[in-house]
Design a protein around this motif. Sequence first.
Motif, PDB file in Angstrom:
ATOM      1  N   THR A 296       0.686  -1.094  -0.066  1.00 26.08           N
ATOM      2  CA  THR A 296      -0.148   0.281  -0.043  1.00 26.08           C
ATOM      3  C   THR A 296       0.857   1.181  -0.136  1.00 26.08           C
ATOM      4  OG1 THR A 296      -0.190  -0.113   2.410  1.00 26.08           O
ATOM      5  CG2 THR A 296      -2.045  -1.103   1.205  1.00 26.08           C
ATOM      6  N   ALA A 297       2.198   1.126  -0.136  1.00 28.51           N
ATOM      7  CA  ALA A 297       2.869   2.203  -0.104  1.00 28.51           C
ATOM      8  C   ALA A 297       2.779   3.230  -1.313  1.00 28.51           C
ATOM      9  CB  ALA A 297       4.495   1.737  -0.297  1.00 28.51           C
ATOM     10  N   TRP A 298       2.622   2.856  -2.429  1.00 28.81           N
ATOM     11  CA  TRP A 298       2.135   3.650  -3.582  1.00 28.81           C
ATOM     12  C   TRP A 298       0.963   4.825  -3.185  1.00 28.81           C
ATOM     13  CZ3 TRP A 298      -2.382   4.050  -6.067  1.00 28.81           C
ATOM     14  CH2 TRP A 298      -3.190   2.966  -6.101  1.00 28.81           C
ATOM     15  N   THR A 376       4.810   6.356   7.328  1.00 31.50           N
ATOM     16  CA  THR A 376       3.893   5.313   7.601  1.00 31.50           C
ATOM     17  C   THR A 376       3.505   4.620   6.288  1.00 31.50           C
ATOM     18  OG1 THR A 376       1.964   6.969   7.117  1.00 31.50           O
ATOM     19  CG2 THR A 376       2.802   6.701   9.382  1.00 31.50           C
ATOM     20  N   SER A 377       4.220   4.865   5.224  1.00 34.10           N
ATOM     21  CA  SER A 377       3.843   3.812   4.115  1.00 34.10           C
ATOM     22  C   SER A 377       4.043   2.484   4.313  1.00 34.10           C
ATOM     23  CB  SER A 377       4.765   4.459   2.753  1.00 34.10           C
ATOM     24  OG  SER A 377       6.357   4.256   3.214  1.00 34.10           O
ATOM     25  N   GLY A 378       4.966   1.980   5.185  1.00 34.62           N
ATOM     26  CA  GLY A 378       5.131   0.589   5.422  1.00 34.62           C
ATOM     27  C   GLY A 378       6.625   0.176   5.110  1.00 34.62           C
ATOM     28  N   LEU A 379       7.522   1.187   4.046  1.00 36.71           N
ATOM     29  CA  LEU A 379       8.617   0.810   3.929  1.00 36.71           C
ATOM     30  C   LEU A 379       9.590   1.130   5.189  1.00 36.71           C
ATOM     31  CD1 LEU A 379       8.838   2.657   0.405  1.00 36.71           C
ATOM     32  CD2 LEU A 379       8.881   0.194   0.818  1.00 36.71           C
ATOM     33  N   THR A 380      10.609  -0.064   5.235  1.00 36.98           N
ATOM     34  CA  THR A 380      11.428  -0.263   6.548  1.00 36.98           C
ATOM     35  C   THR A 380      12.642  -0.477   6.201  1.00 36.98           C
ATOM     36  OG1 THR A 380      10.648  -2.224   7.119  1.00 36.98           O
ATOM     37  CG2 THR A 380       9.376  -0.470   8.187  1.00 36.98           C
ATOM     38  N   ASP A 381      13.976  -0.068   6.904  1.00 35.67           N
ATOM     39  CA  ASP A 381      15.188  -0.543   6.566  1.00 35.67           C
ATOM     40  C   ASP A 381      15.299  -2.341   7.265  1.00 35.67           C
ATOM     41  OD1 ASP A 381      15.461  -0.304   9.265  1.00 35.67           O
ATOM     42  OD2 ASP A 381      16.680   1.466   8.915  1.00 35.67           O
ATOM     43  N   GLU A 382      16.494  -2.788   7.092  1.00 30.91           N
ATOM     44  CA  GLU A 382      16.777  -4.001   7.687  1.00 30.91           C
ATOM     45  C   GLU A 382      16.459  -4.064   9.256  1.00 30.91           C
ATOM     46  OE1 GLU A 382      20.733  -3.976   6.304  1.00 30.91           O
ATOM     47  OE2 GLU A 382      20.397  -5.923   5.428  1.00 30.91           O
ATOM     48  N   ASN A 385      13.077   0.135  10.931  1.00 32.46           N
ATOM     49  CA  ASN A 385      12.921   1.474  11.179  1.00 32.46           C
ATOM     50  C   ASN A 385      12.045   2.074   9.827  1.00 32.46           C
ATOM     51  OD1 ASN A 385      14.279   1.666  13.641  1.00 32.46           O
ATOM     52  ND2 ASN A 385      16.397   1.950  12.657  1.00 32.46           N
ATOM     53  N   PRO A 386      11.035   2.979  10.009  1.00 36.33           N
ATOM     54  CA  PRO A 386      10.444   3.432   8.713  1.00 36.33           C
ATOM     55  C   PRO A 386      11.380   4.472   8.053  1.00 36.33           C
ATOM     56  CG  PRO A 386       9.535   4.298  10.771  1.00 36.33           C
ATOM     57  CD  PRO A 386      10.421   3.282  11.095  1.00 36.33           C
ATOM     58  N   THR A 387      11.360   4.436   6.687  1.00 35.30           N
ATOM     59  CA  THR A 387      12.436   5.326   5.863  1.00 35.30           C
ATOM     60  C   THR A 387      11.662   6.223   4.851  1.00 35.30           C
ATOM     61  OG1 THR A 387      12.715   3.241   4.449  1.00 35.30           O
ATOM     62  CG2 THR A 387      14.347   3.560   6.199  1.00 35.30           C
ATOM     63  N   GLY A 388      10.479   6.083   4.646  1.00 33.09           N
ATOM     64  CA  GLY A 388       9.955   6.847   3.525  1.00 33.09           C
ATOM     65  C   GLY A 388       9.529   8.206   3.881  1.00 33.09           C
ATOM     66  N   GLY A 389       9.839   8.788   4.830  1.00 33.64           N
ATOM     67  CA  GLY A 389       9.480  10.236   5.281  1.00 33.64           C
ATOM     68  C   GLY A 389      10.031  11.005   4.443  1.00 33.64           C
ATOM     69  N   LEU A 390      11.373  11.152   4.115  1.00 30.50           N
ATOM     70  CA  LEU A 390      11.961  12.201   3.213  1.00 30.50           C
ATOM     71  C   LEU A 390      11.548  11.971   1.854  1.00 30.50           C
ATOM     72  CD1 LEU A 390      15.684  12.670   4.521  1.00 30.50           C
ATOM     73  CD2 LEU A 390      13.952  14.269   4.558  1.00 30.50           C
TER      74      LEU A 390
END
Length: 679
Positions: A296-298, A376-382, A385-390
């Motif tokens: 659902t990130a898109w 809050t897009s659901g994309l996280t690093d290893e 941690n959520p990483t999509g903010g920027l």
Amino acid sequence: MALLLGLAILGIYLFRNITPQQESSGLGRVTSAYITVAAFLFGALCSGVAGYVGMWVSVRANVRVSSAARRSAREALQIAVRAGGFSALVVVGMAVMGVAILYAILYVWFGVDSTGTMKATDLPLLLVGYGFGASFVALFAQLGGGIFTKAADVGADLVGKVEQGIPEDDPRNPAVIADLVGDNVGDCAARGADLFESIAAEIISAMILGGTMAQRCKIEDPSGFILFPLVVHSFDLVISSVGIFSIRNKRDSGVIGTIEDPMKTLEKGYSVTIFLAVLTFGLSTRWLLYTEQAPTAWLNFALCGLVGIVTAYVFVWISKYYTDYKYEPVRTLALASSTGHGTNIIAGVSLGLESTALPVLVISLAIVSAFWLGRTSGLTDEAGNPTGGLFGTAVATMGMLSTAAYVLTMDMFGPIADNAGGIVEMSQQPESVREITDVLDAVGNTTKATTKGFAIGSAALASFLLFSAYMDEVAAFAQEPFKQVDIAIPEVFVGGLLGSMLIFLFSAWACAAVGRTAQEVVNEVRRQFIERPGIMDYKEKPDYGRCVSIVASASLKEMIKPGALAIISPTVAGVIFRILGYYTGHPLLGAKVVASMLMFATVSGILMALFLNTAGGAWDNAKKYIETGALGGKGSDTHKAAVTGDTVGDPFKDTAGPSLHVLIKMLATITLVMAPIFL
């Protein structure tokens, strides 16, 4: 100057460190240096061509608009809009093509993603030189163009209108040609280069952030995230063309009372463009930003784009409210002119100061909501941690600039209509024709003010992105995290103070340059009226060329000092504090001071640009409102007070204000290019 700076960048890059990622992909110092310099010079060339195209079209379209105004108002409007649209589409198309060509060449040259070579996510960092080249030329185009146009305008108004009592664009005024040429130089060439640079800088910073995020999230195919900005701006060309062609020539009698307000017609076209932008943006996010890791990130990113599109619309509306004489603020300012010159100036300054509040609230809301949606897009690093903010904020900036071609069309429309009015006045056409061009000119003034508001909003968001990209780059070179800047450290706080001071000093020098050049024009125009008394009776022809050569040579000379200040300041501050940090055991001090300088300069620059642009636009339209016959009309004491206000506002709205939003983006791109020497 671009060639000299290119040599300086080459020297710096040949002796600087390279990142471990670049080393592992086989990119040496020499290759990196030559790529950056080539990108810088290519960006500078494209930016210059973008400005030149704007000029080339407008000086051919203005006479056609004058001719069309003799037949019908609607036809004049359509020709002016389509001419502006052609320039705008070329500018946006070149920005997209330039980045795409560079990216494609580097992709093929390095054999990206084949075993053991460079990754696609590392490529965008090599493009920062292109953004810097574009902003370098845009700053000088905006500064030089602003000095040229406003010195001629102030000189023509002060002697022609106030002293001799002749109307605007009267052929007896020796500065009238310089004034009309200046409209093209300041509004077509300069704004073309400005928005070209905005789009180029935003595409590159979004590609860097998209690549970095894709890398952190271990997304298998990051190309969608990297190429997304190019696709969005390619769609902009299509949807803006539809918006421009929606303004069609319907038969009208040509009498001014029978046509609808041109502003409403332009707004209908803008509404069409915005509706299509929402649709194409949603499709682009689903197509390119869909990933199995976060299905659902898109959708979140599509909402970020919507935030940007809404922000653009609100910005255009706020600028219109404060600068259009249909609304309360400008009418109050016009009323203040009835009690004298002083009250007009006080009212204009207070209006400009007040006009900073709403845009700042809108920008703040846009940045926070886009960052939160991305996070809050659901994309996280290893580590989870959520990483999509920027990247969310980057997508919002793309949303804001997704209608850039149509907004630039509205801006280019202004000087074409203004010139058409001048041609009608000088060729002594009937009053009914002048009425049509006057209405178009007044609308053009409002659209120019709204475009400046739009440019400041996009500059604020783009600077935030470039700042984040700078922090990412410093972290890559230093091989340690660089996530925050602590302004409680005295040196870092001093960097912030220097950044704010830079904005005020730059604005002062830009306004002073206009004042000095205008004095030369005033003296020249007075001299001609005294030495050639036959000018007033149409028996002698004024020497127009003399005024043109005064403003042309002065603008080239006067733009060097403020321009050099902008380029040298961050580099010198970074190097001095880097040396200080080396001896005091703070290895990242230079990078932190420059980051602080950049932050404070961006904040001060946005507020200052909003104040200068809105106050100048309001003073201009208060004068236009009185010229429609309100509060005593042309020639009255109220009108003379309004002319004084307009004269004060001229360097505000067309020199210092527009140059500032180019300056803050250029500071961000300089720091991005020069980052390695601060470590």
